[in-house]
Scaffold this active site. Structure first.
Site, PDB file in Angstrom:
ATOM      1  N   HIS A   5       8.778  24.902  30.068  1.00 33.48           N
ATOM      2  CA  HIS A   5       8.342  26.286  29.963  1.00 33.48           C
ATOM      3  C   HIS A   5       6.840  26.382  29.720  1.00 33.48           C
ATOM      4  O   HIS A   5       6.199  25.397  29.376  1.00 33.48           O
ATOM      5  CB  HIS A   5       9.099  27.033  28.850  1.00 33.48           C
ATOM      6  CG  HIS A   5       8.798  26.564  27.458  1.00 33.48           C
ATOM      7  ND1 HIS A   5       9.558  25.626  26.809  1.00 33.48           N
ATOM      8  CD2 HIS A   5       7.809  26.893  26.596  1.00 33.48           C
ATOM      9  CE1 HIS A   5       9.070  25.406  25.606  1.00 33.48           C
ATOM     10  NE2 HIS A   5       7.993  26.163  25.452  1.00 33.48           N
ATOM     11  N   GLU A  54       8.030  31.533  28.366  1.00 34.17           N
ATOM     12  CA  GLU A  54       8.300  31.889  26.970  1.00 34.17           C
ATOM     13  C   GLU A  54       7.293  32.943  26.532  1.00 34.17           C
ATOM     14  O   GLU A  54       6.086  32.709  26.553  1.00 34.17           O
ATOM     15  CB  GLU A  54       8.169  30.665  26.067  1.00 34.17           C
ATOM     16  CG  GLU A  54       8.292  30.984  24.593  1.00 34.17           C
ATOM     17  CD  GLU A  54       7.928  29.808  23.699  1.00 34.17           C
ATOM     18  OE1 GLU A  54       7.498  30.050  22.566  1.00 34.17           O
ATOM     19  OE2 GLU A  54       8.057  28.646  24.127  1.00 34.17           O
ATOM     20  N   HIS A  72      -4.498  30.916  35.259  1.00 33.67           N
ATOM     21  CA  HIS A  72      -3.399  31.745  35.739  1.00 33.67           C
ATOM     22  C   HIS A  72      -2.146  30.885  35.863  1.00 33.67           C
ATOM     23  O   HIS A  72      -2.214  29.667  35.818  1.00 33.67           O
ATOM     24  CB  HIS A  72      -3.733  32.384  37.094  1.00 33.67           C
ATOM     25  CG  HIS A  72      -3.917  31.397  38.200  1.00 33.67           C
ATOM     26  ND1 HIS A  72      -5.135  30.807  38.471  1.00 33.67           N
ATOM     27  CD2 HIS A  72      -3.050  30.860  39.094  1.00 33.67           C
ATOM     28  CE1 HIS A  72      -5.004  29.977  39.483  1.00 33.67           C
ATOM     29  NE2 HIS A  72      -3.737  29.984  39.891  1.00 33.67           N
ATOM     30  N   GLU A 119      -0.896  34.544  39.868  1.00 31.51           N
ATOM     31  CA  GLU A 119      -1.174  34.446  41.292  1.00 31.51           C
ATOM     32  C   GLU A 119       0.148  34.491  42.058  1.00 31.51           C
ATOM     33  O   GLU A 119       1.087  33.782  41.722  1.00 31.51           O
ATOM     34  CB  GLU A 119      -1.892  33.126  41.608  1.00 31.51           C
ATOM     35  CG  GLU A 119      -2.249  32.957  43.059  1.00 31.51           C
ATOM     36  CD  GLU A 119      -2.971  31.654  43.340  1.00 31.51           C
ATOM     37  OE1 GLU A 119      -3.578  31.537  44.411  1.00 31.51           O
ATOM     38  OE2 GLU A 119      -2.923  30.719  42.494  1.00 31.51           O
TER      39      GLU A 119
END
Length: 124
Positions: A5, A54, A72, A119
């Protein structure tokens, strides 16, 4: 090793959950409140992936400094043009469509409520 994550700290958990669900199609995979430690974790994922996003909400913190290090996260999208138009028409903060000079795939950025850039890349 396996990616599990990515954590983003958010200032308003409900607003962020709404954005990721409605704008990008994430679903809540699990959510846990830790009142003694004063934070809540909410894990989101896309239907076709086990990788999770998360969202961490620390009680009483409404915003964070992003700093210069964050760039990003990126997602690919099958219905690229349709998704772009929907997000734009729904009033989300999106950039123009871009393509790099090496004729790479088309992409754009959308900004979440806490200022994190995502993105969106046209899937092949």
């Amino acid at each position: 090793m396996k990616f599990l994550h990515t954590c983003l700290r958010v200032g308003n958990l409900d607003r962020s959950i709404d954005f990721y669900k409605n704008a990008l199609g994430f679903e809540i995979s699990r959510k846990k409140d830790f009142p003694e430690d004063k934070f809540t974790l909410c894990f989101l994922k896309l239907a076709n992936s086990s990788y999770e996003l998360e969202l961490t909400y620390n009680y009483g913190v409404s915003s964070y400094e992003k700093g210069e290090a964050y760039g990003h996260i990126a997602l690919s999208c099958q219905n690229f043009e349709k998704t772009y138009e929907r997000l734009k028409n729904d009033g989300y903060k999106v950039t123009d469509l871009y393509k790099l000079s090496d004729n790479s795939d088309e992409f754009f950025f959308i900004t979440d409520p806490d200022g994190y850039d995502i993105e969106i890349i046209k899937a092949k």
